[in-house]
Design a protein around this motif. Structure first.
Motif, mmCIF file in Angstrom:
data_model
loop_
_atom_site.group_PDB
_atom_site.id
_atom_site.type_symbol
_atom_site.label_atom_id
_atom_site.label_comp_id
_atom_site.label_asym_id
_atom_site.label_seq_id
_atom_site.Cartn_x
_atom_site.Cartn_y
_atom_site.Cartn_z
ATOM 1 N N ASN A 54 0.820 -1.219 0.000
ATOM 2 C CA ASN A 54 0.000 0.000 0.000
ATOM 3 C C ASN A 54 0.856 1.272 0.000
ATOM 4 N N THR A 78 -1.612 2.282 7.382
ATOM 5 C CA THR A 78 -2.105 0.985 6.903
ATOM 6 C C THR A 78 -2.207 -0.019 8.038
ATOM 7 N N THR A 101 -6.466 -2.201 3.924
ATOM 8 C CA THR A 101 -6.644 -1.399 2.712
ATOM 9 C C THR A 101 -6.897 -2.301 1.510
ATOM 10 N N ALA A 340 -5.182 5.994 4.389
ATOM 11 C CA ALA A 340 -4.678 4.685 3.975
ATOM 12 C C ALA A 340 -5.480 4.112 2.821
#
Length: 481
Positions: A54, A78, A101, A340
């Motif tokens: 991410n 995250t 996420t 996030a």
């Protein structure tokens, strides 16, 4: 490996382990604390890649003003969202589901939404999307849509997700790769780079063989044992061979395993800022695409994982579905509020189910590990995708076994089921597979004179999917950039 992964839970035990056992209904669902703990670890290790991936995806993109998000802050955001929301799912939803996420949605945010506005505005859209989904849950509409789906389509969703998650495993490990456009061939993917070579590929192939042997011999903790053993093998190989092409994670031992979390992105969002940066119609279309993707991705994941765990009731419904969906909606809000991107229920939760997890206690374990990850980000990179991906391949097999419950002689049910199963892995999208199945089901029922058998919510969902699939032509027709 627990044989309960493809069969209903065992009969309730007359003995319980105390308040925790009764609250999470561990004995009642035929599970044990050891299974739940193993399941929690297995789920964490198969989805921990998001803590690396991410920040790479969001951090590599620029907003309208050329600003980029910082990697350490993204890693903290995250892990924070995943840890808190997975704990809430475990305690409040009591299902073996983990959240983080959403891959796919974060790509949309990074490369379609952010270039049109500031990062704060883009994350504000995610918060709006989560709030709207939560409203759908509280009105009962989201739960009603899930109950309106015929049982064969629910089974097909689970099977399709099985193939999809296996495909994810092959792709993440590099066993399957995209054929370069310069090849000028109609074949979209290939085996490795045309051939299988390199130490990482050997780790993956041996990992698959180790996992299937352990599963076949019904060894307890088969998936988790495989991940740990192959990570150790990868560390040894990296130490002596100096491998450089592991991917986003590497088994190289970090010099300092502890890093302080950076909460700088928490609260950095503007709820209505997008309306000032772009036209209202553009904002509406973006939110529609985000909601539809999140709505049906989550639906497919929840149905697929709980079906694999044998937790669906006699009517094929998920226990406590309203609470689960509300928590998932809140996760989208939390993801946007922490920058996030939208958090959602993860299909990798099936890895925990494959280890025997049947309750929310496994999610508490997974959430706790994400909490530790706030301070141990360097350690997470030790588990390479080639060591974790074999678990996804084997879990895909376990979910695939539900295909036997579909009546393939009923074409009005079998063809939509087939399209659901096929489209998911071929388009790399749970949402696309569900949409193809819904539309085919409605069309076939109408053509054979059985349209009255179609629930109006399923009919309405199919219309929305038609709009979803035609979103680009509609944007061109309406003159929207």
């Amino acid at each position: 490996m627990d044989t309960t992964s493809t069969s209903p839970p065992a009969a309730p035990s007359s003995r319980t382990g105390g308040p925790l056992d009764r609250y999470f209904r561990i004995s009642e669902r035929g599970s044990t604390f050891s299974r739940e703990i193993r399941g929690g670890f297995a789920t964490f290790f198969t989805m921990a890649y998001i803590l690396v991936l991410n920040p790479i995806i969001l951090g590599s993109a620029q907003d309208k003003f050329g600003h980029q998000l910082e990697g350490a802050e993204l890693a903290t955001a995250t892990a924070l969202v995943a840890g808190v929301m997975t704990l809430i799912m475990g305690v409040g939803g009591n299902l073996p589901l983990a959240l983080a996420t959403g891959l796919g949605i974060n790509v949309i945010v990074a490369f379609q939404v952010a270039p049109l506005m500031a990062w704060e505005d883009a994350m504000g859209l995610i918060v709006l999307e989560g709030l709207l989904i939560s409203v759908l849950v509280m009105t009962g509409l989201r739960e009603a849509v899930m109950h309106a789906i015929p049982q064969p389509l629910k089974q097909a969703i689970s099977v399709g997700i099985g193939l999809f998650i296996a495909f994810i495993g092959f792709v993440d490990a590099g066993f399957v790769t995209r054929v370069p456009d310069s090849a000028k061939t109609t074949v979209p993917v290939q085996l490795g780079t045309g051939t299988l070579n390199g130490w990482p590929m050997l780790v993956f192939c041996v990992g698959v063989l180790v996992t299937i042997v352990l599963v076949s011999r019904k060894i307890k903790g088969a998936i988790l044992i495989s991940i740990v053993v192959m990570t150790a093998v990868a560390i040894a190989i990296d130490e002596f061979a100096g491998v450089k092409n592991w991917g986003v994670t590497s088994p190289s031992l970090p010099g300092n395993p502890v890093a302080a979390p950076d909460f700088g992105l928490v609260g950095k969002f503007d709820l209505l800022g997008a309306f000032g940066e772009t036209g209202a119609l553009t904002v509406v279309l973006l939110i529609f695409a985000l909601i539809l993707s999140d709505f049906f991705d989550t639906m497919g994941t929840i149905v697929g994982v709980t079906a694999e765990a044998g937790l669906l009731d006699d009517r094929g419904q998920v226990p406590g579905l309203g609470r689960v969906l509300l928590i998932d909606g809140a996760a989208a809000v939390a993801g946007g509020a922490c920058s996030a991107s939208s958090a959602t229920t993860y299909i990798e939760s099936a890895a925990g189910v494959g280890e025997g997890a049947r309750t929310g206690f496994s999610s508490v374990v997974t959430g706790g590990l994400f909490g530790l990850a706030l301070f141990l980000t360097p350690v997470l990179t030790i588990v390479p995708l080639q060591a974790a991906s074999p678990a996804l391949v084997v879990v895909g097999f376990l979910m695939m076994t539900q295909v036997k419950h579909i009546d393939w002689d009923r074409y009005d049910l079998a063809i939509p089921a087939f399209l659901t199963i096929a489209v998911m892995p071929f388009t790399y999208s749970i949402t696309n597979g569900i949409g193809a199945g819904f539309i085919a089901y409605v069309v076939l029922k109408a053509c054979v004179g059985k349209i009255r058998e179609v629930h109006w919510l399923l009919l309405g969902s199919s219309v929305l999917f038609l709009v979803y699939f035609a979103i680009e032509p509609l944007k061109q027709l309406l003159g929207v950039e």
